[in-house]
Design an enzyme around this catalytic site. Structure first.
Site, PDB file in Angstrom:
ATOM      1  N   TYR A 188       0.834  -1.205   0.000  1.00 52.37           N
ATOM      2  CA  TYR A 188       0.000   0.000   0.000  1.00 52.37           C
ATOM      3  C   TYR A 188       0.868   1.253   0.000  1.00 52.37           C
ATOM      4  O   TYR A 188       1.813   1.373   0.787  1.00 52.37           O
ATOM      5  CB  TYR A 188      -0.917   0.022   1.229  1.00 52.37           C
ATOM      6  CG  TYR A 188      -1.798   1.256   1.289  1.00 52.37           C
ATOM      7  CD1 TYR A 188      -2.923   1.357   0.477  1.00 52.37           C
ATOM      8  CD2 TYR A 188      -1.491   2.326   2.121  1.00 52.37           C
ATOM      9  CE1 TYR A 188      -3.730   2.483   0.500  1.00 52.37           C
ATOM     10  CE2 TYR A 188      -2.290   3.458   2.162  1.00 52.37           C
ATOM     11  CZ  TYR A 188      -3.407   3.535   1.352  1.00 52.37           C
ATOM     12  OH  TYR A 188      -4.189   4.653   1.383  1.00 52.37           O
ATOM     13  N   GLY A 212      -6.843   4.538  -0.290  1.00 51.26           N
ATOM     14  CA  GLY A 212      -8.169   4.482   0.292  1.00 51.26           C
ATOM     15  C   GLY A 212      -8.940   3.284  -0.238  1.00 51.26           C
ATOM     16  O   GLY A 212      -8.462   2.137  -0.213  1.00 51.26           O
ATOM     17  N   ASN A 245       0.316  12.176   4.973  1.00 50.50           N
ATOM     18  CA  ASN A 245      -0.368  11.264   5.887  1.00 50.50           C
ATOM     19  C   ASN A 245       0.157  11.481   7.302  1.00 50.50           C
ATOM     20  O   ASN A 245       1.306  11.167   7.583  1.00 50.50           O
ATOM     21  CB  ASN A 245      -0.084   9.826   5.416  1.00 50.50           C
ATOM     22  CG  ASN A 245      -1.191   8.858   5.749  1.00 50.50           C
ATOM     23  OD1 ASN A 245      -0.933   7.800   6.286  1.00 50.50           O
ATOM     24  ND2 ASN A 245      -2.413   9.202   5.429  1.00 50.50           N
ATOM     25  N   HIS A 272      -5.333  15.402  -3.484  1.00 48.07           N
ATOM     26  CA  HIS A 272      -5.681  15.627  -2.083  1.00 48.07           C
ATOM     27  C   HIS A 272      -5.577  17.097  -1.684  1.00 48.07           C
ATOM     28  O   HIS A 272      -6.016  17.468  -0.590  1.00 48.07           O
ATOM     29  CB  HIS A 272      -4.797  14.766  -1.176  1.00 48.07           C
ATOM     30  CG  HIS A 272      -5.199  13.314  -1.171  1.00 48.07           C
ATOM     31  ND1 HIS A 272      -5.298  12.571  -2.315  1.00 48.07           N
ATOM     32  CD2 HIS A 272      -5.547  12.480  -0.152  1.00 48.07           C
ATOM     33  CE1 HIS A 272      -5.675  11.336  -2.007  1.00 48.07           C
ATOM     34  NE2 HIS A 272      -5.840  11.262  -0.703  1.00 48.07           N
ATOM     35  N   ARG A 329     -13.312  31.491  46.718  1.00 42.02           N
ATOM     36  CA  ARG A 329     -12.988  30.434  47.676  1.00 42.02           C
ATOM     37  C   ARG A 329     -12.555  29.145  46.976  1.00 42.02           C
ATOM     38  O   ARG A 329     -11.682  28.421  47.459  1.00 42.02           O
ATOM     39  CB  ARG A 329     -14.205  30.163  48.568  1.00 42.02           C
ATOM     40  CG  ARG A 329     -13.895  29.207  49.682  1.00 42.02           C
ATOM     41  CD  ARG A 329     -14.995  28.997  50.712  1.00 42.02           C
ATOM     42  NE  ARG A 329     -16.291  29.525  50.426  1.00 42.02           N
ATOM     43  CZ  ARG A 329     -17.440  28.835  50.557  1.00 42.02           C
ATOM     44  NH1 ARG A 329     -17.410  27.568  50.941  1.00 42.02           N
ATOM     45  NH2 ARG A 329     -18.593  29.407  50.321  1.00 42.02           N
TER      46      ARG A 329
END
Length: 527
Positions: free
Chosen positions: A55, A62, A201, A85, A288
């Site tokens: 890959y 994808g 990535n 992209h 407080r």
């Protein structure tokens, strides 16, 4: 802080990111990290030669993971990945955001698990050191597979496309990507297998903005302690709530630190001593419970810091390349290198903690706004303070409207969503769960910026209230420094005037750490 940050893949801090992003610190890659980059690249080349389907090297991306890419098309695949992209939208990132993303991506690559060539590392260094800032659109990241769209806009410049702002001769010029590279003596990269994917990535934009949230949020927390301590004094409240016995009985780390800090800030205060034996039984919660609330905020920010420091020094792309001897035999690879697909790009460790930090900062702003009300509101303020701290209430409105603005900013923080709770599947269902970490980072950054202004309003009102203290009572060592720092940039309000510049000045000394420096000089061990 050093003018140069050395990147080794293991020791980058949020403060280093701020130095590079905001102060233009230069970067250098450590020799050992360069060696790791070279070793990783050799493993990738060995795997490519083997012809195995891996890959990101010779497959589609994808949902197209099962599409095999031929050897002669591998370089085109990487360039097309970057081009396709680079599809972001929204505003352009500002320079500090892009530089934060750049240094984060660079530090991840030099860990030696991404398989890029050393020339890619050198090109990223040059962008930072030569003042070349890619034009990056801010929307498009889902926080898995990391900050894809913003990173792709960044990488587009490395291949000579897109646009970049170039600093030359003290001026900034926007140029096409190739011209921007040429302006600093660089040639466009011809991306080799795995390099496009390694560049786009990961989570460096989420982590970069989270670094700002850590640094700026911690400044806000310290400023809140300073503002709260000053408000405690000028409202004639007690510091008994900071007694160590109380906090030893409930030893949360942040709570104990805040109580100790308030005691240090108010040390030697004649104001506190003047009413130590008054008949008031208890102060309002906003005073407080200051250690408990501020302390919880500090603990939340520390939780975020821990995640950011890990993320900045992690390999967050996919797949990752390892020495074959270090992985399980099921990994794809050769005797030299192995490739493992996983999910280190998923931004959930950041997203959840960023949303937590947004909630924490909301509480910090909320308790500050309530203390401001106690300084201004004639129905609850102390008798020595005029309504709205106006010199002549009625004819003048004093600080009435700055509280309105603080309330509006607080409302905005409260209205911010918690993006990590959302999910929209993408890429044909292959990427079916995402983190939305970048949107969480944007929200947390808005929360920090709003909180700085809310705290600035409290500081302004606290300093103004000092003018109405009875007698000639001295403030504490730290609160005196707070007052002096405010008065160095904002004059006493003797009559109504437009207060936006004063509010900006007060927020600025919080945001830039000026208040920290002033208190450090006056109080040993200020935390």
């Amino acid at each position: 802080m050093s003018a140069e940050v050395v990147l080794d893949g293991d020791s980058l801090t949020p403060e280093d990111v701020v130095a590079v992003a905001r102060q233009n610190a230069s970067v250098e890659v450590a020799d050992d990290a360069r060696a790791a980059v070279r070793d990783s690249r050799e493993r990738v080349e060995d795997i490519v030669e083997s012809g195995q389907a891996v890959y990101g090297l010779n497959t589609g991306f994808g949902q197209l993971v099962n599409t095999r890419i031929e050897r002669e098309e591998m370089r085109e695949l990487q360039a097309n990945l970057v081009r396709s992209h680079a599809s972001g939208a929204g505003r352009e990132l500002d320079i500090e955001e892009v530089r934060a993303m750049l240094v984060g991506r660079l530090n991840a690559l030099v860990k030696g698990y991404s398989g890029v060539r050393e020339s890619v590392v050198d090109a990223l260094c040059a962008l930072l050191n030569e003042g070349v800032t890619p034009v990056v659109r801010s929307r498009g990241s889902l926080g898995a597979s990391g900050d894809l769209a913003p990173l792709a806009h960044l990488a587009l410049v490395l291949i000579g496309e897109g646009e970049a702002d170039v600093e030359t001769g003290g001026e900034t010029e926007r140029l096409p990507g190739g011209d921007a590279l040429a302006a600093v003596g660089l040639e466009p990269l011809d991306l080799a297998p795995k390099e496009g994917l390694a560049l786009i990535n990961g989570t460096p934009l989420s982590a970069g903005i989270a670094s700002f949230v850590v640094v700026d949020g911690e400044r806000a927390a310290r400023a809140a302690d300073a503002a709260g301590a000053l408000t405690t004094e000028v409202t004639m409240s007690t510091t008994a709530n900071c007694d160590p016995a109380i906090h030893d009985a409930r030893p949360h780390a942040g709570q104990s630190t805040v109580a100790e800090t308030v005691r240090a800030l108010t040390a030697e205060s004649e104001v506190v001593e003047s009413h130590r034996n008054c008949d008031r039984v208890q102060d309002a919660y906003s005073i407080r419970c200051l250690p408990q609330v501020h302390g919880a905020v500090r603990d939340a920010l520390q939780h975020l810091r821990e995640a950011v420091e890990v993320e900045l020094n992690s390999a967050t792309d996919n797949p990752l390349v390892f020495d074959a001897a270090d992985v399980d035999e099921r990994a794809v690879g050769t005797s030299a290198g192995a490739v493992l697909s996983g999910g280190n790009f998923h931004g959930e460790p950041l997203a959840l903690r960023l949303d937590y930090a947004t909630s924490a900062l909301c509480e910090l702003a909320a308790i500050s706004e309530r203390r401001t009300d106690r300084l201004l509101n004639p129905n609850v303020q102390e008798h020595h303070l005029p309504a709205f701290l106006a010199a002549e209430p009625g004819r003048h409105s004093g600080f009435m409207i700055p509280q309105y603005t603080a309330a509006a900013l607080l409302n905005e923080i409260r209205s911010l969503g918690r993006p990590s709770m959302d999910n929209t599947p993408v890429s044909g269902g292959q990427e079916d769960h995402v983190s939305m970490s970048l949107q969480s980072a944007y929200h947390a950054r808005t929360a920090v910026e709003n909180t700085h202004t809310v705290l600035g309003v409290e500081l302004l009102c606290g300093a103004q209230a000092v003018e109405y203290l009875p007698g000639d009572l001295a403030l504490g060592r730290g609160t005196e420094a707070v007052y002096d720092t405010l008065r160095a940039v904002v004059e006493t309000l003797d009559a109504d005037r437009a207060l936006s510049p004063d509010m900006d000045a007060a927020a600025d000394i919080v945001a830039r750490g000026v208040l920290d420096d002033a208190i450090d000089d006056a109080v040993d061990g200020f935390k």
